[in-house]
Design a protein around this motif. Sequence first.
Motif, PDB file in Angstrom:
ATOM      1  N   ARG A  39       0.828  -1.210   0.000  1.00  0.00           N
ATOM      2  CA  ARG A  39       0.000   0.000   0.000  1.00  0.00           C
ATOM      3  C   ARG A  39       0.861   1.258   0.000  1.00  0.00           C
ATOM      4  N   LEU A  40       1.970   1.195   0.708  1.00  0.00           N
ATOM      5  CA  LEU A  40       2.810   2.379   0.881  1.00  0.00           C
ATOM      6  C   LEU A  40       3.789   2.591  -0.268  1.00  0.00           C
ATOM      7  N   ALA A  41       4.331   1.515  -0.818  1.00  0.00           N
ATOM      8  CA  ALA A  41       5.435   1.618  -1.782  1.00  0.00           C
ATOM      9  C   ALA A  41       5.144   2.540  -2.972  1.00  0.00           C
ATOM     10  N   PRO A  42       3.946   2.517  -3.579  1.00  0.00           N
ATOM     11  CA  PRO A  42       3.713   3.413  -4.709  1.00  0.00           C
ATOM     12  C   PRO A  42       3.627   4.890  -4.318  1.00  0.00           C
ATOM     13  N   GLN A  43       3.541   5.170  -3.023  1.00  0.00           N
ATOM     14  CA  GLN A  43       3.314   6.545  -2.585  1.00  0.00           C
ATOM     15  C   GLN A  43       4.566   7.257  -2.091  1.00  0.00           C
ATOM     16  N   VAL A  44       5.659   6.506  -1.862  1.00  0.00           N
ATOM     17  CA  VAL A  44       6.866   7.096  -1.281  1.00  0.00           C
ATOM     18  C   VAL A  44       8.106   6.615  -2.016  1.00  0.00           C
ATOM     19  N   GLY A  45       9.261   7.103  -1.569  1.00  0.00           N
ATOM     20  CA  GLY A  45      10.531   6.619  -2.084  1.00  0.00           C
ATOM     21  C   GLY A  45      11.061   5.510  -1.193  1.00  0.00           C
ATOM     22  N   ASP A  46      12.066   5.818  -0.390  1.00  0.00           N
ATOM     23  CA  ASP A  46      12.624   4.823   0.527  1.00  0.00           C
ATOM     24  C   ASP A  46      11.625   4.479   1.629  1.00  0.00           C
ATOM     25  N   ILE A  47      11.656   3.207   2.073  1.00  0.00           N
ATOM     26  CA  ILE A  47      10.798   2.739   3.157  1.00  0.00           C
ATOM     27  C   ILE A  47      11.654   2.089   4.225  1.00  0.00           C
ATOM     28  N   ALA A  48      11.313   2.340   5.483  1.00  0.00           N
ATOM     29  CA  ALA A  48      11.949   1.672   6.616  1.00  0.00           C
ATOM     30  C   ALA A  48      10.863   1.199   7.579  1.00  0.00           C
ATOM     31  N   LEU A  49      11.262   0.351   8.508  1.00  0.00           N
ATOM     32  CA  LEU A  49      10.355  -0.212   9.493  1.00  0.00           C
ATOM     33  C   LEU A  49      10.825   0.165  10.884  1.00  0.00           C
ATOM     34  N   ASN A  50       9.952   0.764  11.668  1.00  0.00           N
ATOM     35  CA  ASN A  50      10.264   1.022  13.077  1.00  0.00           C
ATOM     36  C   ASN A  50       9.804  -0.172  13.899  1.00  0.00           C
ATOM     37  N   ALA A  51      10.757  -0.886  14.494  1.00  0.00           N
ATOM     38  CA  ALA A  51      10.446  -2.061  15.311  1.00  0.00           C
ATOM     39  C   ALA A  51      11.551  -2.253  16.326  1.00  0.00           C
ATOM     40  N   ASN A  52      11.181  -2.821  17.466  1.00  0.00           N
ATOM     41  CA  ASN A  52      12.146  -3.073  18.528  1.00  0.00           C
ATOM     42  C   ASN A  52      12.442  -4.564  18.630  1.00  0.00           C
ATOM     43  N   GLY A  53      13.520  -4.922  19.320  1.00  0.00           N
ATOM     44  CA  GLY A  53      13.895  -6.330  19.439  1.00  0.00           C
ATOM     45  C   GLY A  53      14.787  -6.765  18.288  1.00  0.00           C
ATOM     46  N   ALA A 100       1.631  -0.369  11.069  1.00  0.00           N
ATOM     47  CA  ALA A 100       1.867  -1.711  10.520  1.00  0.00           C
ATOM     48  C   ALA A 100       0.650  -2.610  10.612  1.00  0.00           C
ATOM     49  N   ASP A 101      -0.379  -2.175  11.353  1.00  0.00           N
ATOM     50  CA  ASP A 101      -1.558  -3.027  11.532  1.00  0.00           C
ATOM     51  C   ASP A 101      -2.781  -2.511  10.782  1.00  0.00           C
ATOM     52  N   THR A 102      -2.563  -1.645   9.798  1.00  0.00           N
ATOM     53  CA  THR A 102      -3.658  -0.992   9.069  1.00  0.00           C
ATOM     54  C   THR A 102      -3.483  -1.244   7.577  1.00  0.00           C
ATOM     55  N   PRO A 103      -3.990  -2.378   7.080  1.00  0.00           N
ATOM     56  CA  PRO A 103      -3.658  -2.800   5.715  1.00  0.00           C
ATOM     57  C   PRO A 103      -4.433  -2.119   4.597  1.00  0.00           C
ATOM     58  N   PHE A 104      -5.471  -1.343   4.934  1.00  0.00           N
ATOM     59  CA  PHE A 104      -6.322  -0.789   3.881  1.00  0.00           C
ATOM     60  C   PHE A 104      -6.308   0.736   3.865  1.00  0.00           C
ATOM     61  N   PHE A 105      -5.224   1.345   4.367  1.00  0.00           N
ATOM     62  CA  PHE A 105      -5.183   2.807   4.409  1.00  0.00           C
ATOM     63  C   PHE A 105      -5.222   3.384   2.993  1.00  0.00           C
ATOM     64  N   PRO A 106      -5.613   4.656   2.846  1.00  0.00           N
ATOM     65  CA  PRO A 106      -5.874   5.219   1.520  1.00  0.00           C
ATOM     66  C   PRO A 106      -4.679   5.172   0.567  1.00  0.00           C
ATOM     67  N   ALA A 107      -4.976   4.895  -0.682  1.00  0.00           N
ATOM     68  CA  ALA A 107      -3.944   4.876  -1.722  1.00  0.00           C
ATOM     69  C   ALA A 107      -3.449   6.277  -2.054  1.00  0.00           C
ATOM     70  N   ASP A 108      -4.178   7.297  -1.611  1.00  0.00           N
ATOM     71  CA  ASP A 108      -3.748   8.686  -1.817  1.00  0.00           C
ATOM     72  C   ASP A 108      -3.359   9.340  -0.498  1.00  0.00           C
ATOM     73  N   LEU A 109      -2.953   8.539   0.459  1.00  0.00           N
ATOM     74  CA  LEU A 109      -2.595   9.061   1.775  1.00  0.00           C
ATOM     75  C   LEU A 109      -1.547  10.164   1.682  1.00  0.00           C
ATOM     76  N   VAL A 110      -0.436   9.859   1.038  1.00  0.00           N
ATOM     77  CA  VAL A 110       0.684  10.800   1.005  1.00  0.00           C
ATOM     78  C   VAL A 110       0.307  12.073   0.249  1.00  0.00           C
ATOM     79  N   ALA A 111      -0.391  11.942  -0.852  1.00  0.00           N
ATOM     80  CA  ALA A 111      -0.788  13.114  -1.631  1.00  0.00           C
ATOM     81  C   ALA A 111      -1.666  14.050  -0.806  1.00  0.00           C
ATOM     82  N   ARG A 112      -2.600  13.483  -0.065  1.00  0.00           N
ATOM     83  CA  ARG A 112      -3.499  14.312   0.750  1.00  0.00           C
ATOM     84  C   ARG A 112      -2.763  14.948   1.932  1.00  0.00           C
TER      85      ARG A 112
END
Length: 207
Positions: A39-53, A100-112
Amino acid sequence: MNTLPGVILAGGLATRMGGGDKALLALGGRPLLAHVIDRLAPQVGDIALNANGDAARFADFGLPVLPDSIAGYPGPLAGVLAAMDWAATLGADRVVTVAADTPFFPADLVARLQAAAGDPPLVLAATKGDAKTRSKSRSGLIRHPTFGLWPVALREDLRAAVTEGLSKVVLWTERFDGREALFPSEGHDPFFNVNTPDDLIRAEGML
């Protein structure tokens, strides 16, 4: 492709799911995190994950893993801070976060989010809600604080706030008159998130 970096926030404790990594739960035969990345990849450039452990458990996704820089699981603001610090290393002046637990967020999230940005470019996603909702902003909208646009220039202020014990995202964004990007929600919740086993069953039906 947008050159704005994006960070997926997965640093929580998932207590309502019984602990463990919600992001690795199976949804439609694939990890929940895989759906979020798609969902996120088409809307941004680089992607990272915030996670502990142990970061090795996310090795199959090929993403940089950013732990909280402040110990004790202080909440989503610590993940936002990690995102801002990482964006700074890329030379970016802002960064987008999603949950990370919201799989259906908007495809135009970043644009908006970008369209709603002011100075500073601090924006939270928002939807309309009923009168019983307690998390409404002064504008009457429901804010979704893990979905936001964050200015890297404010990261030291955020670091100080989290170190001092601030954990509620909107209390920090209101310091800077953070804006809201309104997303349509008639008939569905675009920010539906998987918190419980029943939510996971519901998400299966939504695929």
